[in-house]
Design an enzyme around this catalytic site. Sequence first.
Site, short mmCIF file in Angstrom:
data_model
loop_
_atom_site.label_atom_id
_atom_site.label_comp_id
_atom_site.label_asym_id
_atom_site.label_seq_id
_atom_site.Cartn_x
_atom_site.Cartn_y
_atom_site.Cartn_z
CE LYS A 150 -2.13 -1.74 4.59
NZ LYS A 150 -1.61 -2.25 4.21
NE ARG A 175 -4.73 -0.92 9.85
CZ ARG A 175 -3.81 -0.29 9.01
NH1 ARG A 175 -3.93 1.10 7.85
NH2 ARG A 175 -2.27 -0.61 9.72
NE ARG A 217 8.15 -2.13 6.26
CZ ARG A 217 6.38 -2.07 6.22
NH1 ARG A 217 5.77 -1.87 5.08
NH2 ARG A 217 5.48 -2.57 7.14
NE ARG A 249 6.29 -0.31 9.74
CZ ARG A 249 5.03 -0.02 9.24
NH1 ARG A 249 4.73 0.24 8.29
NH2 ARG A 249 4.35 -0.56 9.93
NE ARG A 258 2.61 -4.46 11.06
CZ ARG A 258 3.21 -4.38 10.47
NH1 ARG A 258 4.19 -5.45 11.48
NH2 ARG A 258 3.40 -4.10 9.59
P1 AP5 Z 1 4.76 -2.23 2.27
O1 AP5 Z 1 4.38 -0.89 0.58
O2 AP5 Z 1 5.44 -1.16 2.94
O3 AP5 Z 1 3.65 -2.54 2.53
P2 AP5 Z 1 2.12 -2.14 3.58
O4 AP5 Z 1 1.18 -2.48 2.63
O5 AP5 Z 1 1.76 -0.38 3.10
O6 AP5 Z 1 2.24 -2.55 4.52
P3 AP5 Z 1 2.27 -2.12 6.41
O7 AP5 Z 1 2.93 -2.68 6.86
O8 AP5 Z 1 3.15 -0.34 5.81
O9 AP5 Z 1 1.46 -1.51 6.52
P4 AP5 Z 1 0.54 -1.46 7.96
O10 AP5 Z 1 -0.66 -1.65 7.54
O11 AP5 Z 1 1.03 -2.76 8.55
O12 AP5 Z 1 0.96 -0.02 8.09
P5 AP5 Z 1 0.59 1.23 8.68
O13 AP5 Z 1 2.00 1.48 9.04
O14 AP5 Z 1 -0.23 1.30 8.13
O15 AP5 Z 1 5.48 -2.99 1.45
C1 AP5 Z 1 6.36 -4.03 2.32
C2 AP5 Z 1 7.27 -4.16 1.72
O16 AP5 Z 1 7.50 -4.90 0.37
C3 AP5 Z 1 8.72 -2.86 1.57
O17 AP5 Z 1 9.54 -3.32 1.25
C4 AP5 Z 1 8.09 -3.18 -0.15
O18 AP5 Z 1 9.28 -2.94 -0.76
C5 AP5 Z 1 8.25 -4.48 -0.73
N1 AP5 Z 1 7.10 -4.33 -1.72
C6 AP5 Z 1 5.83 -3.73 -1.97
N2 AP5 Z 1 5.19 -3.84 -2.95
C7 AP5 Z 1 6.50 -5.45 -3.92
C8 AP5 Z 1 6.05 -6.15 -4.15
N3 AP5 Z 1 4.93 -5.69 -5.89
N4 AP5 Z 1 7.19 -7.26 -4.84
C9 AP5 Z 1 7.92 -6.74 -4.03
N5 AP5 Z 1 7.90 -6.69 -3.02
C10 AP5 Z 1 7.37 -5.74 -2.78
O19 AP5 Z 1 0.23 0.73 10.03
C11 AP5 Z 1 0.93 0.46 11.05
C12 AP5 Z 1 0.03 1.03 12.66
O20 AP5 Z 1 -0.54 1.90 12.58
C13 AP5 Z 1 -0.80 -0.14 12.54
O21 AP5 Z 1 -0.10 -1.32 13.24
C14 AP5 Z 1 -1.87 0.68 13.85
O22 AP5 Z 1 -1.08 0.65 15.36
C15 AP5 Z 1 -1.78 2.05 13.77
N6 AP5 Z 1 -3.31 2.27 12.26
C16 AP5 Z 1 -2.27 3.22 11.20
N7 AP5 Z 1 -3.65 3.92 10.80
C17 AP5 Z 1 -4.34 3.21 11.52
C18 AP5 Z 1 -5.51 3.26 11.06
N8 AP5 Z 1 -6.37 3.19 10.38
N9 AP5 Z 1 -6.58 2.77 12.71
C19 AP5 Z 1 -5.97 2.74 14.04
N10 AP5 Z 1 -4.83 2.17 13.96
C20 AP5 Z 1 -3.77 2.75 12.78
#
Ligand code: AP5
Length: 208
Positions: free
Chosen positions: A13, A85, A124, A152, A163
């Site tokens: 994402k 979410r 990552r 991270r 998660r």
């Molecule tokens: P990346 O693009 O970083 O993955 P992502 O889908 O964004 O995954 P996240 O782990 O960031 O999602 P998340 O929901 O856990 O974290 P968030 O920051 O939103 O890609 C991952 C890796 O894969 C990278 O190394 C990339 O290079 C590689 N990659 C990508 N695409 C690829 C491909 N096609 N092929 C090969 N490699 C690839 O949230 C973090 C925390 O914040 C949550 O746990 C929660 O505590 C809080 N939070 C955030 N939003 C909310 C909400 N709305 N409500 C409540 N709590 C929230």
Amino acid sequence: MRVVIFGPQGAGKGTQAQRISKKTGAKHISTGDLVRAEIKSDSDLGKKIQDYNDRGDLVPDEIIIEMAKPYLAETDAWLLDGFPRNEAQAKALDDALEELGIGLDGAIAMEAPDDALVKRLSGRRTSEATGRIYHVEHDPPPEEDPGPFNQRKDDTEEAILHRLEVYYKHTEPLKDYYDERSILVSVDATKGIPEVTEDVLRAIGEDG
Ligand code: AP5
């Protein structure tokens, strides 16, 4: 263009939202980035939400909604990454947009199997200098990014698996929520990074 992008952790994402923002000029609003910035600032709010983040639990709805809301009116083109979410957040988003007199143009669901996700998350790295997301194998940092490149805190195996559980229980049902509103588009996130970008651009009508 006002689009939400959701999918399991590691589906890409953040990676895709950064690339599409660069290509289209739409603002990338990541609630995960907002949460990490608040924690880094050492504010009272940051201290309150740190444990949720580190464990891989969702930050309480009322807090995250208040964090996200101010950004919705900032521009008329944005990609909302990581919000909503769950259904309560999706309803809060609908209410906020209605108050602003605007609507959602699309909801992108990124799809990939768990084994690929865990591999992606363990490789990552995020640049402290530019905020760009990389992968040690699939998308290594270019020389011009000075880094440093950090892992991270919530990318431990325990937090990743938790998660994913939270995603399937609370977030995946949003597919039905947006399908009922006829704005859901599913994208195969197992392809290479540039191919997925093309598919997402096509899905939101920004490919030409
Ligand atoms: P990346 O693009 O970083 O993955 P992502 O889908 O964004 O995954 P996240 O782990 O960031 O999602 P998340 O929901 O856990 O974290 P968030 O920051 O939103 O890609 C991952 C890796 O894969 C990278 O190394 C990339 O290079 C590689 N990659 C990508 N695409 C690829 C491909 N096609 N092929 C090969 N490699 C690839 O949230 C973090 C925390 O914040 C949550 O746990 C929660 O505590 C809080 N939070 C955030 N939003 C909310 C909400 N709305 N409500 C409540 N709590 C929230």
